[in-house]
Design an enzyme around this catalytic site. Structure first.
Site, short mmCIF file in Angstrom:
data_model
loop_
_atom_site.label_atom_id
_atom_site.label_comp_id
_atom_site.label_asym_id
_atom_site.label_seq_id
_atom_site.Cartn_x
_atom_site.Cartn_y
_atom_site.Cartn_z
N LYS A 74 99.12 -35.79 -44.51
CA LYS A 74 98.47 -35.90 -46.15
C LYS A 74 97.50 -35.26 -46.96
O LYS A 74 96.64 -34.87 -46.04
CB LYS A 74 98.20 -37.08 -46.46
N GLY A 135 91.39 -44.86 -55.78
CA GLY A 135 90.58 -46.86 -56.09
C GLY A 135 89.74 -47.10 -57.64
O GLY A 135 89.11 -48.20 -57.42
N ALA A 161 97.51 -43.18 -55.89
CA ALA A 161 95.64 -43.31 -56.16
C ALA A 161 95.71 -44.02 -57.41
O ALA A 161 96.79 -43.43 -58.22
CB ALA A 161 94.91 -42.24 -56.17
N GLY A 162 95.51 -45.23 -57.68
CA GLY A 162 94.60 -45.61 -58.90
C GLY A 162 95.78 -46.61 -59.13
O GLY A 162 95.94 -47.18 -60.43
N ASN A 183 96.47 -48.91 -51.59
CA ASN A 183 95.58 -49.14 -50.51
C ASN A 183 94.47 -50.26 -51.16
O ASN A 183 94.83 -51.57 -50.84
CB ASN A 183 95.16 -48.14 -49.92
N THR A 184 94.32 -50.01 -52.49
CA THR A 184 92.72 -50.63 -53.00
C THR A 184 93.25 -51.61 -53.15
O THR A 184 92.48 -53.25 -53.10
CB THR A 184 91.61 -49.77 -54.04
#
Length: 233
Positions: A74, A135, A161-162, A183-184
């Protein structure tokens, strides 16, 4: 580690990305890799923290040389520290090198349709445009650009992301994305296991909605039971 492993299973994830800077490849028994079953998940090393194309390439080569991880990468090049926005030019240069060296490259990019097509032409396996900064949990802030990328892409598109809540993931899949990276939103939830399950269900619902064919939108109301079909009383 137990919460992480249980959450991964609950999420239905098939791929787990691992930051190369956060593992000691000389002592695999002492870190994250020993807690992830390669039979359940494809371990995807990432170049998080790399600020130049050269640094990202070096990290990828170290990963491959370790023999512990697959020759997948990645690709992340983020020289800007506040928002961690990816450098498109550096990402393209690194991708060209790594594809030629036999890596399966998954580049993290801004939602730039031109860059996405150039990376596709280089031979990357997918493109991973951000929905909003890493994040941030802000969700889909660039829907129109993501739609263009998906429409014009002949390789998978992973929204990365986001994504802050399950409905963000559902919306991304409804656009026609092939997958999402989260993830976050799960890792910081009060109940990560339950949140992971919620994201799984949202992804499945969004994908099914896309495959079913979403209804078009209209400016004015349209009766679901038109009056002209009714018999006179």
């Amino acid at each position: 580690m137990d919460i992480m492993k249980d959450s991964l299973v609950a999420s239905g994830a098939e791929m787990v990305t691992v930051a190369l800077r956060r593992v000691n490849l000389d002592q695999p028994e002492d870190h994250l890799l020993s807690n992830l079953d390669p039979k359940l998940f494809l371990l995807l090393p990432n170049t998080s923290g790399a600020q130049t194309a050269e640094e990202a390439v070096r990290l990828a080569r170290l990963s491959k040389a370790s023999g512990l991880l697959p020759a997948w990468i990645k690709l992340e090049v983020t020289p800007e520290p506040r928002y961690l926005l990816p450098d498109g030019d550096a990402t393209l240069r690194a991708a060209e090198i790594l594809v030629k060296e036999g890596f399966t490259v998954l580049p993290y990019i801004q939602p730039d349709p031109i860059l996405a097509k150039r990376l596709e032409n280089v031979g990357v396996a997918t493109v991973m445009p951000l929905a909003s900064p890493i994040g941030s949990n802000k969700g889909l802030r660039c829907i129109e650009l993501l739609e263009i990328i998906i429409e014009n892409s002949t390789i998978p598109v992973i929204i990365d992301a986001g994504l802050g809540k399950p409905s963000d993931a559902a919306a991304a899949m409804e656009l026609g994305a092939d997958a999402v990276l989260v993830n976050t939103a799960i890792a910081t939830a009060k109940n990560p296991l339950l949140m992971a399950l919620a994201f799984k269900q949202a992804v499945e619902a969004g994908r099914q909605g896309f495959l079913a064919g979403l209804a078009s939108t209209h400016q004015f109301a349209s009766a679901s039971s038109p009056l002209e079909w009714l018999s006179s009383l």
